[in-house]
Design a protein around this motif. Structure first.
Motif, PDB file in Angstrom:
ATOM      1  N   LEU A 116     -11.384  -3.781   1.939  1.00  0.00           N
ATOM      2  CA  LEU A 116     -10.903  -5.120   1.615  1.00  0.00           C
ATOM      3  C   LEU A 116     -11.195  -5.454   0.155  1.00  0.00           C
ATOM      4  O   LEU A 116     -10.327  -5.942  -0.564  1.00  0.00           O
ATOM      5  N   SER A 117     -12.393  -5.167  -0.298  1.00  0.00           N
ATOM      6  CA  SER A 117     -12.742  -5.492  -1.687  1.00  0.00           C
ATOM      7  C   SER A 117     -12.005  -4.601  -2.677  1.00  0.00           C
ATOM      8  O   SER A 117     -11.858  -4.966  -3.837  1.00  0.00           O
ATOM      9  N   LEU A 119      -8.839  -3.863  -2.424  1.00  0.00           N
ATOM     10  CA  LEU A 119      -7.439  -4.275  -2.508  1.00  0.00           C
ATOM     11  C   LEU A 119      -7.204  -5.113  -3.764  1.00  0.00           C
ATOM     12  O   LEU A 119      -8.108  -5.815  -4.218  1.00  0.00           O
ATOM     13  N   ARG A 124      -5.536  -9.011  -1.110  1.00  0.00           N
ATOM     14  CA  ARG A 124      -6.791  -9.376  -0.447  1.00  0.00           C
ATOM     15  C   ARG A 124      -6.756 -10.846  -0.051  1.00  0.00           C
ATOM     16  O   ARG A 124      -7.127 -11.220   1.060  1.00  0.00           O
ATOM     17  N   ALA A 158      -0.756  -5.079   1.946  1.00  0.00           N
ATOM     18  CA  ALA A 158      -2.212  -5.124   2.126  1.00  0.00           C
ATOM     19  C   ALA A 158      -2.638  -4.331   3.352  1.00  0.00           C
ATOM     20  O   ALA A 158      -3.613  -3.576   3.304  1.00  0.00           O
TER      21      ALA A 158
END
Length: 173
Positions: A116-117, A119, A124, A158
């Motif tokens: 996630l970080s 992206l 995100r 994403a």
């Protein structure tokens, strides 16, 4: 009590109503900010958001649109902080201590957070708003000031990028 009624009461000057509004929305706002920034800055940015809410609440014309309005303010505050961050020299953020849990769950969670970080910020942000804050596509579009189709395409990209990261790390569907 509905958010709309709380907003109207706030606009009429009731301090207790603002306290109730903050109590209802502080955790979701802080969670959104925390997912977009590191923990050290999340508290400061959340305070900035609530100050902006206090200042802007009297001008909110449609109290029923409080949630998208609130997250739009949060998005702007996060964007401003990210701009500042990119202007500064990069320094590694200190790692937070991890609560004891099963090793597998920790690894899975760590990989998900890393994915996630990793992206891009726009993708995100959409994942956080849609999946973690549970906002509708329309609300996400309002908050990000883009068409719903753009939200859908960012969500698609994403999810694909996050899936690729997790598969690369050995996670299967």
């Amino acid at each position: 009590m509905t958010d709309e009624l709380l907003v109207v009461r706030c606009q009429l000057g009731e301090r207790a109503a603002f306290t109730e509004l903050v109590a209802a929305w502080h955790v979701p706002v802080w969670s959104y900010v925390r997912r977009m920034l590191d923990a050290d800055r999340a508290d400061d940015v959340t305070q900035e958001i609530w100050l902006a809410v206090i200042r802007g609440l009297p001008r909110l014309k449609d109290p029923g649109r409080f949630t998208p309005w609130l997250f739009t303010i949060a998005r702007r505050a996060v964007t401003n902080r990210l701009r500042e961050q990119y202007g500064e020299a990069e320094t590694p953020a200190p790692q937070e201590p991890i609560a004891e849990d099963s090793i597998t769950a920790l690894v899975d969670h760590a990989e998900l957070v890393a994915g996630l970080s990793g992206l891009p910020a726009l993708e995100r942000e959409i994942l956080v708003l849609f999946y973690l804050e549970d906002l509708s596509l329309e609300d996400c579009a309002d908050i990000c000031a883009v068409p719903v189709g753009t939200v859908k395409s960012r969500l698609n990209r994403a999810r694909r990028l996050l899936r690729e990261h997790l598969i690369e790390k050995g996670f299967q569907r």
